[in-house]
Design a protein around this motif. Structure first.
Motif, short mmCIF file in Angstrom:
data_model
loop_
_atom_site.label_atom_id
_atom_site.label_comp_id
_atom_site.label_asym_id
_atom_site.label_seq_id
_atom_site.Cartn_x
_atom_site.Cartn_y
_atom_site.Cartn_z
N GLY A 42 0.79 -1.22 0.00
CA GLY A 42 0.00 0.00 0.00
C GLY A 42 0.83 1.27 0.00
N LYS A 49 2.19 2.24 -6.42
CA LYS A 49 1.76 1.63 -5.17
C LYS A 49 2.33 0.23 -5.05
CE LYS A 49 -2.40 1.96 -3.03
NZ LYS A 49 -3.85 1.89 -2.97
N ASP A 65 -0.24 3.95 -9.20
CA ASP A 65 -1.24 4.24 -8.16
C ASP A 65 -2.40 5.01 -8.77
OD1 ASP A 65 -2.51 4.63 -5.71
OD2 ASP A 65 -1.41 6.49 -5.33
N THR A 67 -5.40 5.30 -7.04
CA THR A 67 -6.32 5.35 -5.91
C THR A 67 -7.33 6.48 -6.05
OG1 THR A 67 -4.58 4.47 -4.50
CG2 THR A 67 -6.45 5.47 -3.40
N TRP A 70 -9.79 5.70 -8.81
CA TRP A 70 -10.68 4.61 -8.40
C TRP A 70 -11.73 5.12 -7.42
CZ3 TRP A 70 -12.22 0.08 -9.84
CH2 TRP A 70 -12.82 -0.79 -8.94
N ASN A 71 -11.34 5.94 -6.48
CA ASN A 71 -12.30 6.47 -5.50
C ASN A 71 -13.35 7.34 -6.15
OD1 ASN A 71 -11.21 5.12 -3.35
ND2 ASN A 71 -9.85 6.79 -2.78
#
Length: 96
Positions: A42, A49, A65, A67, A70-71
């Protein structure tokens, strides 16, 4: 099936540690980095990542990464589910 390519001047530097000696490897979007083999799962380094820390082979596995992306995508899907649920409840309420 393609193989992991060593990071050299010819194949390009490691995206994580910029190594050119051939210690690190790359295949498609996956990167095996020896310099940061002690990275924790992580942990984000240079925008990559750590997916899998070193398991005794000397490499940690990294991927780009995404993130934040994706969020945001998950948030849009969640909002769409909430909206459809509200519409469904409104249809049931008008039938009664």
């Amino acid at each position: 099936m393609s193989r992991f390519l060593p990071t050299t001047k010819r194949n390009g530097a490691c995206e994580i540690c910029e190594d050119l000696s051939g210690r690190c490897r790359r295949k498609d979007d996956l990167h095996l980095c020896m310099t940061f083999a002690d990275a924790l799962q992580g942990e984000v380094i240079q925008g990559y990542k750590c997916l899998k820390p070193d398991s005794g082979k000397g490499w940690a596995t990294f991927a780009l990464d995404n993130t934040q992306q994706w969020n945001e995508q998950q948030h849009r899907e969640w909002q769409a589910r909430i909206q459809s649920r509200r519409e469904e409840q409104a249809r049931h309420a008008t039938r009664r």
